[in-house]
Write an enzyme that holds these catalytic residues in place. Structure first.
Site, PDB file in Angstrom:
ATOM      1  N   ASP A  54       0.830  -1.205   0.000  1.00  0.00           N
ATOM      2  CA  ASP A  54       0.000   0.000   0.000  1.00  0.00           C
ATOM      3  C   ASP A  54       0.869   1.262   0.000  1.00  0.00           C
ATOM      4  O   ASP A  54       0.629   2.195  -0.777  1.00  0.00           O
ATOM      5  CB  ASP A  54      -0.961   0.002   1.191  1.00  0.00           C
ATOM      6  CG  ASP A  54      -0.272  -0.285   2.514  1.00  0.00           C
ATOM      7  OD1 ASP A  54       0.815  -0.891   2.504  1.00  0.00           O
ATOM      8  OD2 ASP A  54      -0.802   0.110   3.560  1.00  0.00           O
TER       9      ASP A  54
ATOM     10  N   ARG B 102       7.872 -15.635   4.156  1.00  0.00           N
ATOM     11  CA  ARG B 102       8.162 -14.558   3.213  1.00  0.00           C
ATOM     12  C   ARG B 102       9.316 -14.950   2.289  1.00  0.00           C
ATOM     13  O   ARG B 102       9.407 -14.499   1.162  1.00  0.00           O
ATOM     14  CB  ARG B 102       8.581 -13.320   4.018  1.00  0.00           C
ATOM     15  CG  ARG B 102       7.703 -12.162   3.871  1.00  0.00           C
ATOM     16  CD  ARG B 102       7.995 -11.045   4.809  1.00  0.00           C
ATOM     17  NE  ARG B 102       9.372 -10.648   5.015  1.00  0.00           N
ATOM     18  CZ  ARG B 102       9.740  -9.534   5.634  1.00  0.00           C
ATOM     19  NH1 ARG B 102       8.816  -8.715   6.081  1.00  0.00           N
ATOM     20  NH2 ARG B 102      10.988  -9.224   5.825  1.00  0.00           N
TER      21      ARG B 102
ATOM     22  N   GLU C 205      -0.526 -11.343  13.786  1.00  0.00           N
ATOM     23  CA  GLU C 205       0.407 -10.448  14.511  1.00  0.00           C
ATOM     24  C   GLU C 205      -0.209  -9.069  14.755  1.00  0.00           C
ATOM     25  O   GLU C 205       0.141  -8.386  15.710  1.00  0.00           O
ATOM     26  CB  GLU C 205       1.750 -10.334  13.783  1.00  0.00           C
ATOM     27  CG  GLU C 205       1.743  -9.371  12.633  1.00  0.00           C
ATOM     28  CD  GLU C 205       3.095  -9.130  11.984  1.00  0.00           C
ATOM     29  OE1 GLU C 205       4.125  -9.591  12.485  1.00  0.00           O
ATOM     30  OE2 GLU C 205       3.094  -8.456  10.952  1.00  0.00           O
TER      31      GLU C 205
ATOM     32  N   ILE D 123       2.761 -10.051   1.292  1.00  0.00           N
ATOM     33  CA  ILE D 123       2.258 -11.337   1.796  1.00  0.00           C
ATOM     34  C   ILE D 123       1.001 -11.113   2.636  1.00  0.00           C
ATOM     35  O   ILE D 123       0.188 -11.997   2.782  1.00  0.00           O
ATOM     36  CB  ILE D 123       3.313 -12.083   2.635  1.00  0.00           C
ATOM     37  CG1 ILE D 123       3.732 -11.256   3.849  1.00  0.00           C
ATOM     38  CG2 ILE D 123       4.508 -12.482   1.808  1.00  0.00           C
ATOM     39  CD1 ILE D 123       4.368 -12.082   4.950  1.00  0.00           C
ATOM     40  N   ASP D 124       0.843  -9.901   3.173  1.00  0.00           N
ATOM     41  CA  ASP D 124      -0.296  -9.631   4.062  1.00  0.00           C
ATOM     42  C   ASP D 124      -1.636  -9.770   3.346  1.00  0.00           C
ATOM     43  O   ASP D 124      -2.678  -9.885   3.987  1.00  0.00           O
ATOM     44  CB  ASP D 124      -0.201  -8.213   4.642  1.00  0.00           C
ATOM     45  CG  ASP D 124       0.961  -8.080   5.618  1.00  0.00           C
ATOM     46  OD1 ASP D 124       1.698  -9.066   5.790  1.00  0.00           O
ATOM     47  OD2 ASP D 124       1.128  -6.995   6.197  1.00  0.00           O
TER      48      ASP D 124
HETATM   49  P1  FBP Z   1       4.941  -5.366   3.216  1.00  0.00           P
HETATM   50  O1  FBP Z   1       3.574  -4.822   3.489  1.00  0.00           O
HETATM   51  O2  FBP Z   1       5.961  -4.344   2.983  1.00  0.00           O
HETATM   52  O3  FBP Z   1       4.897  -6.388   2.129  1.00  0.00           O
HETATM   53  O4  FBP Z   1       5.443  -6.151   4.496  1.00  0.00           O
HETATM   54  C1  FBP Z   1       4.567  -6.896   5.262  1.00  0.00           C
HETATM   55  C2  FBP Z   1       5.267  -7.592   6.399  1.00  0.00           C
HETATM   56  O5  FBP Z   1       5.760  -8.841   6.008  1.00  0.00           O
HETATM   57  C3  FBP Z   1       4.309  -7.712   7.582  1.00  0.00           C
HETATM   58  O6  FBP Z   1       3.581  -8.895   7.547  1.00  0.00           O
HETATM   59  C4  FBP Z   1       5.215  -7.580   8.761  1.00  0.00           C
HETATM   60  O7  FBP Z   1       4.573  -7.010   9.845  1.00  0.00           O
HETATM   61  C5  FBP Z   1       6.270  -6.639   8.268  1.00  0.00           C
HETATM   62  O8  FBP Z   1       6.363  -6.825   6.888  1.00  0.00           O
HETATM   63  C6  FBP Z   1       7.609  -6.874   8.894  1.00  0.00           C
HETATM   64  O9  FBP Z   1       8.440  -5.832   8.548  1.00  0.00           O
HETATM   65  P2  FBP Z   1      10.017  -5.874   8.640  1.00  0.00           P
HETATM   66  O10 FBP Z   1      10.491  -6.688   7.485  1.00  0.00           O
HETATM   67  O11 FBP Z   1      10.414  -4.462   8.512  1.00  0.00           O
HETATM   68  O12 FBP Z   1      10.368  -6.494   9.948  1.00  0.00           O
END
Ligand code: FBP
Length: 702
Positions: free
Chosen positions: A200, A572, A361, A227-228
């Site tokens: 987003d 991921r 989470e 992935i969310d």
């Molecule tokens: P994106 O929205 O950038 O794809 O990332 C989602 C995510 O994987 C979430 O599920 C998680 O909370 C976050 O990234 C973790 O972020 P980081 O990689 O900065 O620890």
């Protein structure tokens, strides 16, 4: 005896078998990379063009109209295949170009195939076209860090997970200075187009860059990644244009495989409750899909908790003559822990003192009291930074210093009513929560202003409350492990005691047809057990407690043992499912079609991904009309709207309808499900996210 056949290490290191066994390029990986990925029918045509359509309607935000005037009027574009187009289209498609691509945000399986699709499409149109990969995310765009991608590099990453080819980062191009830096890189490199693969926030970036570079003719396109699964696009009439972002299917399947393995383990050694926190910073789509894939006993869905209405409180407010009780809306942490305990207690009563719980989470975002803290702290930190032109976290590096600052704010609010950001009540409530959670809530927000839920021990917070409540229930004799009648009879038989003689005294449900026997509530210790038998005249004070009865008692008293797991980064990084391989490769081709037809401010997407591959329809979705104002770092910011789990959707309703079955608080077997492993085997290539399939069935599309 001397082993004469033993080879020296030197010989071994050059032995072809040793080389093969230890090579990082194993056969499966090579096969995966070489697996050709099919293209949508339109991409099999020699040319594509875009057809704009008015069929889809969006309600645009006033702020988006003001800030993005050049791209707010964009329409949905359908990619169509053409056999023999006129010279204008030919010229456009075959033009020699320079195209940049950048990953932004967290990795998501399939990203490499977006590059591969874009690369193949662009090179097929003109072999002289050059593709540049910006390194380490948007920082690469701002700092001029890039590499030109060649076929070998692209081939080495086909169908493989991660974003390793060019890496990623979470920087945001959100100031004039940063926009200027990005513009310089793009101009210096002479780019015709930039493709931003992201969530987003990154697609928000894409829209602003498209607007900024519009007059210079540089096209900027987005590709929906995360992935969310919270990039989903529907128009005002609910028509689905993008059912889910790429990477969601793979991550959910990877998490579900782990969760299913734990279900198998839990039901084998029957002694642990496995608490599985799964990623999904805000929306609970991943948890919902994991529930459908593996049927854990309990799955929390944040969006459902936010919808919760405490009817009792509302009723009470009505009877007290109050208009309403606002605390009745949404679930509190305490209530949530009660709901979880209820499931645990009921399973235990059926003899199952084990199980699996899935916690998204981001669940705390949907708990009112926590949300209030998050918003208040966001505002306090943003105000502090603005007022002092410095960084709150640098000025107050330790938790004690942060708490001290909050205490001062609370005191000030008491002395001067104009200061309301942090009251003494806020401070008292905040001081009631454990230090590790206070620390979590005060953690630095990411560059987009998002709360870093992945770093908060959500599971620990919830399970701490669950543990306390279970202890209380145990002390009241309400948390028991049910004893199978046959086991009771056998144990008593071994001790030469008549089971029927003691049954009614020991168990509250002995005279029923229940399969599992529950110790009477008043029996909460060996002492109270003995007292009950003495009172019934079955024992005297001096008698020793028969060992068979003591054994039954011990079996009845549960010990609640948990194992905490976090599934996020592992999924991921998984290699993509076949669905994600095909989806992303075609997104890459779609991005090129949009570029070749001059689009900008659009997001490449594929409609109908829940249906058979033959029905997939590549399209361009306008980004600007999807944007709205949202609180970020204590301020309102224009961002792409995230899609949350729709509690009216078929997928959610089906999960809800299966709750009792999956909780399996009965003598029957558990209903755990083993998901299909992540594979590109032909037999499983039709596999799709179950959430998508159910929603399509619900709408009569499947
Ligand atoms: P994106 O929205 O950038 O794809 O990332 C989602 C995510 O994987 C979430 O599920 C998680 O909370 C976050 O990234 C973790 O972020 P980081 O990689 O900065 O620890």
């Amino acid at each position: 005896m001397k082993d004469t056949a033993r080879k020296s290490l030197e010989e071994l290191m050059s032995d072809p078998r040793v080389l093969e066994y230890t090579s990082s390029l194993n056969k499966a990986l090579k096969d995966r990379r070489n697996e050709p990925v099919p293209r949508c029918a339109v991409f099999e045509k020699p040319y594509t063009m875009l057809r704009e359509t008015d069929r889809y309607v969006f309600q645009t935000d006033r702020e988006a109209e003001n800030k993005l005037p050049r791209i707010i009027g964009n329409k949905v574009q359908i990619v169509e295949g053409v056999d023999q187009p006129g010279p204008e289209i030919r010229g456009q498609v075959h033009k020699e170009r320079k195209i940049g691509i950048v990953f932004s945000g967290g990795p998501a399986p399939g990203g490499h195939n977006v590059i591969a699709g874009l690369f193949d499409a662009a090179k097929a149109a003109n072999p002289k076209t050059r593709i540049f990969g910006f390194l380490l995310g948007p920082d690469g765009v701002m700092e001029g860090g890039y590499v030109e991608l060649d076929r070998d590099t692209v081939d080495a990453h086909r169908n493989l997970g991660g974003f390793g080819m060019i890496k990623t980062g979470r920087a945001k191009i959100d100031s004039d200075k940063k926009m200027q830096l990005a513009r310089e890189t793009i101009k210096d490199l002479g780019l015709d187009a930039l493709v931003i693969v992201g969530g987003d926030d990154s697609n928000t970036n894409a829209a602003f860059l498209a607007e900024e570079l519009y007059s210079e003719g540089v096209q900027v396109l987005g590709v929906p990644k995360t992935i969310d699964g919270d990039i989903q696009v529907r128009d005002e009439n609910g028509e689905v244009l993008c059912a889910v972002s790429f990477g969601f299917h793979t991550a959910a399947r990877a998490f579900a495989t782990e969760v299913a393995n734990l279900c198998t383990d839990a039901s084998s050694d029957v002694k642990y409750w496995h608490i599985c926190k799964v990623m999904g910073r805000v929306a609970s789509h991943l948890a919902l899909e994991v529930a459908l894939q593996s049927h854990p006993n309990i799955t929390l869905i944040g969006e459902e908790l936010a919808e919760y209405l405490d009817e009792e409180r509302l009723q009470k407010a009505k009877m007290d003559g109050r208009e309403t009780d606002y605390s009745a809306f949404g679930m509190t942490l305490r209530h949530l822990s009660r709901v979880i305990c209820d499931g645990i207690v009921r399973r235990a009563a059926s003899g199952k003192n084990y199980g699996v719980i899935v916690i998204p989470e981001g669940v705390l975002e949907f708990i009112n009291e926590i949300q209030v803290f998050i918003i208040k702290l966001n505002t306090i930190i943003a105000d502090y930074n603005r007022m002092h032109d410095t960084d709150f976290h640098q000025d107050f590096p330790t938790l004690d210093e942060k708490l001290d600052y909050l205490r001062r704010l609370a005191r000030r609010s008491r002395d001067d009513r104009r200061y309301t950001s942090w009251s003494t009540r806020d401070d008292d409530l905040f001081n009631d929560i454990p230090a590790f959670f206070q620390e979590g809530l005060l953690m630095e927000r990411d560059s987009h202003g998002n709360f870093p839920f992945s770093q908060v021990e959500t599971d620990k917070v919830i399970m701490g409350l669950v543990q306390d409540y279970l202890k209380m229930l145990g002390e009241k004799g309400l948390y028991r492990v049910g004893i199978e009648r046959a086991v009771y009879q056998k144990t008593m038989g071994h001790g030469r005691l008549d089971p029927d003689f003691y049954g009614g005294i020991l168990f509250s449900n002995y005279k029923t047809k229940d399969t599992h026997l529950l110790l009477r509530e008043e029996i909460i210790s060996v002492r109270t057990l003995k007292q009950a038998l003495v009172r019934a005249g079955l024992l005297t004070e001096k008698d020793k407690l028969p060992s068979a009865i003591e054994k039954i008692y011990k079996k009845s008293i549960p010990s609640f043992k948990t194992q905490l797991h976090f599934y996020g980064y592992d999924g991921r990084g998984s290699d993509p499912t076949w669905f994600d391989c095909v989806y992303t490769y075609n997104l890459g081709w779609c991005a090129f079609s949009l570029i070749a037809s001059g689009a900008t401010g659009q997001m490449a997407a594929i409609k109908n991904i829940e249906l058979d591959f033959g029905q997939w329809e590549p399209i361009g979705i306008p980004i600007a009309p999807l944007m709205h104002l949202e609180e970020r770092k204590g301020k309102l910011a224009l961002v792409l709207e995230r899609a949350l789990v729709d509690v009216d959707s078929t997928a959610f309703q089906i999960v809800k309808a299966h709750r009792e079955k999956w909780l399996a608080a009965n003598a029957g077997p558990d209903d755990y499900r083993r998901p299909i492993p992540i594979t590109n085997q032909a037999a499983y290539r039709q596999d799709r996210p179950i959430t998508l399939l159910l929603n399509a069935v619900g709408k009569g599309r499947l």
